[in-house]
Design an enzyme around this catalytic site. Structure first.
Site, PDB file in Angstrom:
ATOM      1  N   PRO A  28      -4.589  10.654   0.897  1.00 28.43           N
ATOM      2  CA  PRO A  28      -5.561  10.058   1.691  1.00 28.43           C
ATOM      3  C   PRO A  28      -5.384   8.385   1.669  1.00 28.43           C
ATOM      4  CG  PRO A  28      -6.587  10.625  -0.255  1.00 28.43           C
ATOM      5  CD  PRO A  28      -5.121  11.308  -0.367  1.00 28.43           C
ATOM      6  N   MET A  29      -5.007   7.848   2.931  1.00 29.32           N
ATOM      7  CA  MET A  29      -4.953   6.647   3.080  1.00 29.32           C
ATOM      8  C   MET A  29      -5.838   5.686   3.829  1.00 29.32           C
ATOM      9  SD  MET A  29      -0.666   6.194   2.439  1.00 29.32           S
ATOM     10  CE  MET A  29      -0.737   4.173   2.442  1.00 29.32           C
ATOM     11  N   GLU A  30      -6.860   5.123   3.414  1.00 28.43           N
ATOM     12  CA  GLU A  30      -7.933   4.769   4.278  1.00 28.43           C
ATOM     13  C   GLU A  30      -7.253   3.880   5.312  1.00 28.43           C
ATOM     14  OE1 GLU A  30     -11.459   3.627   5.759  1.00 28.43           O
ATOM     15  OE2 GLU A  30     -10.932   5.350   4.835  1.00 28.43           O
ATOM     16  N   CYS A  49     -10.474   4.998  -5.447  1.00 29.20           N
ATOM     17  CA  CYS A  49     -10.298   3.648  -4.413  1.00 29.20           C
ATOM     18  C   CYS A  49     -10.556   2.413  -5.090  1.00 29.20           C
ATOM     19  CB  CYS A  49     -11.274   3.972  -3.469  1.00 29.20           C
ATOM     20  SG  CYS A  49     -11.134   2.624  -1.938  1.00 29.20           S
ATOM     21  N   LYS A 108      -9.887  12.878  -7.451  1.00 33.32           N
ATOM     22  CA  LYS A 108      -8.713  12.038  -7.380  1.00 33.32           C
ATOM     23  C   LYS A 108      -9.233  10.638  -8.570  1.00 33.32           C
ATOM     24  CE  LYS A 108      -4.824   9.374  -5.300  1.00 33.32           C
ATOM     25  NZ  LYS A 108      -4.584   8.625  -4.285  1.00 33.32           N
ATOM     26  N   ASN A 146       0.703  11.133  -8.848  1.00 28.90           N
ATOM     27  CA  ASN A 146       0.572  10.310  -7.677  1.00 28.90           C
ATOM     28  C   ASN A 146       0.814   8.977  -8.020  1.00 28.90           C
ATOM     29  OD1 ASN A 146      -1.698   8.348  -5.882  1.00 28.90           O
ATOM     30  ND2 ASN A 146      -0.043   9.305  -4.934  1.00 28.90           N
ATOM     31  N   GLU A 198       4.011   5.458  -6.770  1.00 29.28           N
ATOM     32  CA  GLU A 198       5.451   5.270  -6.803  1.00 29.28           C
ATOM     33  C   GLU A 198       6.670   6.342  -6.669  1.00 29.28           C
ATOM     34  OE1 GLU A 198       6.768   1.734  -6.771  1.00 29.28           O
ATOM     35  OE2 GLU A 198       4.545   1.370  -6.571  1.00 29.28           O
ATOM     36  N   ARG A 212       2.212   6.087   0.772  1.00 26.02           N
ATOM     37  CA  ARG A 212       2.942   5.154   1.122  1.00 26.02           C
ATOM     38  C   ARG A 212       4.709   5.546   1.123  1.00 26.02           C
ATOM     39  NH1 ARG A 212       2.853   0.580  -2.674  1.00 26.02           N
ATOM     40  NH2 ARG A 212       2.646   1.895  -4.236  1.00 26.02           N
TER      41      ARG A 212
END
Length: 312
Positions: free
Chosen positions: A11-13, A102, A143, A203, A205, A228
């Protein structure tokens, strides 16, 4: 190595919304998606909030290609998180994910996200409340990062989350202070695996299949979450899961054109110029052509002008 793995889309805001989930899951390799967070303060949020963040709820909580999507909540008040968790599950979310990772300053100053990693007892209270509000056959996942300022509470936080009844834990293998700076400390996930027995997702890299292999080896878990990395290399999940070759630039360029159709005619068309530039910013890591294209469109503000450049 990856026959037993589950690969999650992170989940990337402001980045991985329902349009991006659709695009990336169509390429294959993902077993699950987690939504951008729903911010819970001191109220039961209306149904429209959940449908906005997770339109997939109207379609069985799956992307058009069939990948399940779980709603993520972020907040500090156990009772309000519990009420909102019950609502999200009632609307069709297959379980609930809780955001304790976050790093955003605005979130942390209002006592949400990674700042909660300073207080294992609060993590326990939140997960306990949410677990009691969600049917037993629905998962409660969380998470975390390895800590806020340091890693001193990493094991205690993970243990508190398990003891409170979580079914699954994702660990971003850096502290809040470490942000997104390499490296990710995958070996700390292996330490967490020694003190809890629920499944753990690694999670941080993971940019290539070889990164994924090293992460699995060092973290001692077969399950991965990529964010990413999937934006930089759109078929990364399929490279990991099915040993696909990385997409060629011509395929990526067509994907960008397809995405343009989604964005311009979707409900976020006015954001398109910034979104496509943001995506190219990630792709520069894998494709030199992305940097050239980024420079070509950097000053353009019109969606139509950008699409014309993409089509050439």
């Amino acid at each position: 190595m990856f026959s037993e793995s589950q690969v999650y889309l992170a989940p990337m805001e402001g980045v991985v919304d329902h349009l991006m989930r659709d695009m990336l899951t169509r390429l294959g390799g993902f077993d699950y998606c987690i939504t951008e967070f729903v911010r819970v303060v001191e109220q039961l949020l209306p149904e429209k909030t959940y449908y906005r963040i997770c339109p997939e709820l109207r379609f069985g909580a799956k992307t058009p290609s069939g990948t399940p999507v779980r709603v993520q909540l972020l907040g500090q008040h156990p009772e309000w998180l519990a009420e909102n968790a019950a609502r999200a599950v009632d609307l069709g979310s297959p379980g609930i994910d809780l955001n304790f990772g976050c790093p955003a300053k605005t979130v942390n100053t209002s006592k949400g996200g990674a700042v909660l990693l300073k207080t294992p007892d609060v993590l326990y209270e939140i997960v306990t409340a949410v677990r009691s509000a969600v049917p037993k056959d629905q998962a409660v996942s969380a998470k975390i990062r390895l800590g806020f300022d340091d890693k001193a509470l990493a094991l205690e936080n993970a243990y508190a989350i398990q003891q409170a009844g979580a079914n699954l834990l994702t660990v971003h293998a850096r502290t809040k202070v470490e942000g997104y700076k390499p490296p990710a400390y995958w070996e700390w996930i292996a330490k967490i695996r020694q003190v809890i027995d629920i499944p753990v997702i690694a999670n941080g890299e993971i940019w290539s299949k070889s990164d994924a292999e090293r992460c699995v080896e060092q973290s001692n878990t077969p399950h991965l979450m990529i964010g990413r990395g999937a934006l930089a290399l759109p078929n990364l999940a399929a490279c990991i899961k099915f040993n696909q070759n990385p997409m060629q630039w011509a395929e990526v360029k067509q994907l960008l054109i397809d995405y343009s159709g989604y964005e311009i005619f979707g409900d976020k068309g006015r954001y398109y110029p910034n979104r496509i530039k943001q995506w190219l910013g990630y792709m520069k890591r894998q494709y030199s052509e992305a940097e050239v294209l980024f420079n070509d469109i950097r000053r353009l503000q019109s969606a139509n002008e950008i699409v014309q450049v993409l089509r050439h």
